[in-house]
Scaffold this motif. Sequence first.
Motif, PDB file in Angstrom:
ATOM      1  N   LEU A 140      -1.829 -14.929   1.155  1.00  0.00           N
ATOM      2  CA  LEU A 140      -3.347 -14.478   1.139  1.00  0.00           C
ATOM      3  C   LEU A 140      -4.180 -15.876   0.423  1.00  0.00           C
ATOM      4  O   LEU A 140      -4.033 -15.998  -0.647  1.00  0.00           O
ATOM      5  N   ALA A 154      -8.447 -14.358   3.130  1.00  0.00           N
ATOM      6  CA  ALA A 154      -8.761 -13.062   2.475  1.00  0.00           C
ATOM      7  C   ALA A 154     -10.343 -12.641   2.829  1.00  0.00           C
ATOM      8  O   ALA A 154     -11.008 -13.454   3.001  1.00  0.00           O
ATOM      9  N   HIS A 187      -3.918  -5.997   0.629  1.00  0.00           N
ATOM     10  CA  HIS A 187      -4.483  -6.769  -0.418  1.00  0.00           C
ATOM     11  C   HIS A 187      -4.968  -5.929  -1.531  1.00  0.00           C
ATOM     12  O   HIS A 187      -5.635  -4.796  -1.253  1.00  0.00           O
TER      13      HIS A 187
END
Length: 252
Positions: free
Chosen positions: A110, A139, A6
């Motif tokens: 995500l 997420a 991420h």
Amino acid sequence: MTADFHSHILPAFDDGARDTKTALAMIDKSAGMGVDRIVSTSHCYPYSDGDIEEFLDMRSAAFERLKTEAAASGTVLPEIRLGSEVHLTCDLTSLSLIKELCIEGTKYMLLEMPSSKWNDTVIDVVYKLSISGIKPIIAHMERNLGQSAELVNALCDLDVLIQINASSFGIAALKKEIDGMFLRGLIHIIGTDMHNLDTRKPDMDRAEKYIKKRYGTECWEYLMNNAGTILSGGELSYRDIKVFKKKGIFTR
Ligand SMILES: [Fe+2]
């Protein structure tokens, strides 16, 4: 292999790296922590296929700027996979281009859940994504701890994966919650969610140090193996999920 799942590293694209110099510095700092694979997950707010097309065009252009500057400065980039942090809207599943927002080379996406109270509609969107062949990764789940247990359980039943931010490890207010999530097999993927070099910086080392000390090296290896499985085009199945407690490991 250490993978950051991420990140907002593309220059002057979303609210992440403000320019190529900052982006390269973030990548360089990550490399110093052993990160050799970065999933770039720029924010995407798709309300139409046109939004997705525009996002993809601008993302490609930002990535080209990054690669050009890296080449000019003699920087060797790590493996970078383009993806997006998709803001969940009711319209998502009606978009024909939605799969284009999955992480490059994978079926995983995500997903940024609403910060407001979830309802059945939210779960229904995740359900519809799942049955369309998309594998959602929620997420920074630690931001959604106040949601109803019933709806969180409903999400788990859909076999979603859960990502936690590196910066959340070691925060006193989250310790118990994260212990509980590991114990229930609810943490599968780690990412920094880095946006810059100071307030939301590369800090994978923080997560690695904390996880190894509190849950054991096996836990860290498990998380990195999960990332490796996904990036090599594989899928995590329910039987692969492991649960951890402080310095202990159990397999379901
Ligand atoms: Fe993010």
